[in-house]
Scaffold this motif. Structure first.
Motif, mmCIF file in Angstrom:
data_model
loop_
_atom_site.group_PDB
_atom_site.id
_atom_site.type_symbol
_atom_site.label_atom_id
_atom_site.label_comp_id
_atom_site.label_asym_id
_atom_site.label_seq_id
_atom_site.Cartn_x
_atom_site.Cartn_y
_atom_site.Cartn_z
ATOM 1 N N GLY A 1 7.753 4.360 -9.875
ATOM 2 C CA GLY A 1 6.884 5.465 -10.274
ATOM 3 C C GLY A 1 5.554 5.439 -9.548
ATOM 4 O O GLY A 1 5.022 6.473 -9.147
ATOM 5 N N GLY A 2 5.012 4.239 -9.377
ATOM 6 C CA GLY A 2 3.725 4.100 -8.701
ATOM 7 C C GLY A 2 3.787 4.500 -7.246
ATOM 8 O O GLY A 2 2.895 5.190 -6.732
ATOM 9 N N ILE A 3 4.846 4.087 -6.576
ATOM 10 C CA ILE A 3 4.995 4.451 -5.160
ATOM 11 C C ILE A 3 5.118 5.963 -5.014
ATOM 12 O O ILE A 3 4.462 6.566 -4.165
ATOM 13 C CB ILE A 3 6.200 3.723 -4.534
ATOM 14 C CG1 ILE A 3 5.869 2.238 -4.366
ATOM 15 C CG2 ILE A 3 6.586 4.344 -3.197
ATOM 16 C CD1 ILE A 3 7.049 1.385 -3.937
ATOM 17 N N SER A 4 5.944 6.579 -5.868
ATOM 18 C CA SER A 4 6.133 8.023 -5.729
ATOM 19 C C SER A 4 4.852 8.787 -6.040
ATOM 20 O O SER A 4 4.480 9.705 -5.308
ATOM 21 C CB SER A 4 7.288 8.512 -6.602
ATOM 22 O OG SER A 4 6.977 8.369 -7.971
ATOM 23 N N LYS A 5 4.156 8.412 -7.104
ATOM 24 C CA LYS A 5 2.946 9.153 -7.474
ATOM 25 C C LYS A 5 1.792 8.883 -6.508
ATOM 26 O O LYS A 5 0.929 9.739 -6.324
ATOM 27 C CB LYS A 5 2.522 8.799 -8.893
ATOM 28 C CG LYS A 5 3.438 9.367 -9.953
ATOM 29 C CD LYS A 5 2.966 8.979 -11.336
ATOM 30 C CE LYS A 5 3.958 9.377 -12.393
ATOM 31 N NZ LYS A 5 5.061 8.424 -12.517
ATOM 32 N N THR A 6 1.770 7.722 -5.899
ATOM 33 C CA THR A 6 0.677 7.381 -4.991
ATOM 34 C C THR A 6 0.881 7.957 -3.592
ATOM 35 O O THR A 6 -0.068 8.415 -2.967
ATOM 36 C CB THR A 6 0.511 5.846 -4.903
ATOM 37 O OG1 THR A 6 0.299 5.333 -6.214
ATOM 38 C CG2 THR A 6 -0.673 5.466 -4.031
ATOM 39 N N PHE A 7 2.133 7.956 -3.113
ATOM 40 C CA PHE A 7 2.364 8.276 -1.708
ATOM 41 C C PHE A 7 3.098 9.588 -1.444
ATOM 42 O O PHE A 7 3.077 10.080 -0.317
ATOM 43 C CB PHE A 7 3.107 7.121 -1.027
ATOM 44 C CG PHE A 7 2.329 5.833 -1.070
ATOM 45 C CD1 PHE A 7 1.165 5.683 -0.340
ATOM 46 C CD2 PHE A 7 2.743 4.785 -1.872
ATOM 47 C CE1 PHE A 7 0.431 4.510 -0.384
ATOM 48 C CE2 PHE A 7 2.027 3.610 -1.926
ATOM 49 C CZ PHE A 7 0.870 3.466 -1.184
ATOM 50 N N VAL A 8 3.749 10.155 -2.449
ATOM 51 C CA VAL A 8 4.462 11.420 -2.249
ATOM 52 C C VAL A 8 3.490 12.562 -2.574
ATOM 53 O O VAL A 8 2.796 12.516 -3.593
ATOM 54 C CB VAL A 8 5.715 11.498 -3.150
ATOM 55 C CG1 VAL A 8 6.380 12.855 -3.042
ATOM 56 C CG2 VAL A 8 6.692 10.386 -2.791
ATOM 57 N N PRO A 9 3.414 13.574 -1.721
ATOM 58 C CA PRO A 9 2.503 14.690 -1.999
ATOM 59 C C PRO A 9 2.813 15.348 -3.352
ATOM 60 O O PRO A 9 3.970 15.471 -3.757
ATOM 61 C CB PRO A 9 2.762 15.667 -0.849
ATOM 62 C CG PRO A 9 3.382 14.842 0.230
ATOM 63 C CD PRO A 9 4.117 13.733 -0.451
ATOM 64 N N LYS A 10 1.755 15.779 -4.016
ATOM 65 C CA LYS A 10 1.867 16.377 -5.350
ATOM 66 C C LYS A 10 2.818 17.568 -5.357
ATOM 67 O O LYS A 10 3.592 17.744 -6.298
ATOM 68 C CB LYS A 10 0.480 16.788 -5.851
ATOM 69 C CG LYS A 10 0.479 17.270 -7.276
ATOM 70 C CD LYS A 10 -0.875 17.741 -7.687
ATOM 71 C CE LYS A 10 -0.899 19.227 -7.522
ATOM 72 N NZ LYS A 10 -1.657 19.988 -8.444
ATOM 73 N N GLU A 11 2.793 18.374 -4.328
ATOM 74 C CA GLU A 11 3.647 19.549 -4.262
ATOM 75 C C GLU A 11 5.122 19.157 -4.250
ATOM 76 O O GLU A 11 5.960 19.818 -4.858
ATOM 77 C CB GLU A 11 3.323 20.390 -3.017
ATOM 78 C CG GLU A 11 1.934 20.991 -3.009
ATOM 79 C CD GLU A 11 0.831 19.966 -2.723
ATOM 80 O OE1 GLU A 11 1.096 18.934 -2.049
ATOM 81 O OE2 GLU A 11 -0.295 20.181 -3.201
ATOM 82 N N LYS A 12 5.430 18.082 -3.535
ATOM 83 C CA LYS A 12 6.811 17.607 -3.486
ATOM 84 C C LYS A 12 7.221 17.025 -4.841
ATOM 85 O O LYS A 12 8.356 17.215 -5.289
ATOM 86 C CB LYS A 12 6.965 16.564 -2.381
ATOM 87 C CG LYS A 12 8.396 16.207 -2.080
ATOM 88 C CD LYS A 12 8.494 15.365 -0.828
ATOM 89 C CE LYS A 12 9.944 15.067 -0.520
ATOM 90 N NZ LYS A 12 10.084 14.255 0.683
ATOM 91 N N LEU A 13 6.314 16.333 -5.507
ATOM 92 C CA LEU A 13 6.600 15.812 -6.845
ATOM 93 C C LEU A 13 6.848 16.942 -7.829
ATOM 94 O O LEU A 13 7.754 16.875 -8.655
ATOM 95 C CB LEU A 13 5.436 14.956 -7.353
ATOM 96 C CG LEU A 13 5.257 13.575 -6.749
ATOM 97 C CD1 LEU A 13 3.977 12.939 -7.271
ATOM 98 C CD2 LEU A 13 6.444 12.693 -7.035
ATOM 99 N N ALA A 14 6.039 17.992 -7.747
ATOM 100 C CA ALA A 14 6.168 19.123 -8.667
ATOM 101 C C ALA A 14 7.504 19.835 -8.498
ATOM 102 O O ALA A 14 8.018 20.417 -9.456
ATOM 103 C CB ALA A 14 5.012 20.095 -8.459
#
Length: 127
Positions: free
Chosen positions: A19-32
């Motif tokens: 979770g930390g890697i994704s929230k820290t390094f993946v752009p917010k738009e891609k997460l959304a």
């Protein structure tokens, strides 16, 4: 019991690391755009990144203090903080209709509570 607590802490650390890697390094738009990440559309990029960094710190705090023997009390403290983080995650996912994720967060909360209880109590590193 000690082995069960190590396994539980290890599993939580893996979850926190992912979770930390994704929230820290993946752009917010891609997460959304990802399933379960819809809540990030309403959150600021800095907030999402801060949560990611906290999750990375949790991954470290659940394992490293006990392994190196420096401030092992940080393991149950970190597990307690994870419980609080999961309460916030459950509220957030419920507001966005992600009830399956609420159940998953509840499971993580239960594992973290087990680690906190076990490491503060019967299997404390200081006992």
């Amino acid at each position: 019991m000690d082995l069960a607590l190590w396994i539980a802490a290890g599993l939580l650390a893996v979850v926190a690391l992912a979770g930390g890697i994704s929230k820290t390094f993946v752009p917010k738009e891609k997460l959304a755009a990802a399933p379960g990440g819809e809540w990030t559309g309403d959150a600021g990029a800095g907030f999402v990144r801060t949560l990611g960094v906290l999750e990375l710190l949790a991954a470290v705090g659940l394992i490293l203090p006990a392994v190196v023997g420096i401030a092992p009390v940080m393991v149950p403290v970190t597990a307690t903080c994870w419980v609080l983080l999961m309460i916030g995650a459950m509220i957030t996912h419920a507001r966005h209709g992600g009830y399956k994720l609420v159940v998953l967060n509840l499971a993580y909360l239960a594992v973290a509570a087990f680690v906190a209880w076990g490491r503060f109590g019967p299997e404390s590193f200081t006992a």
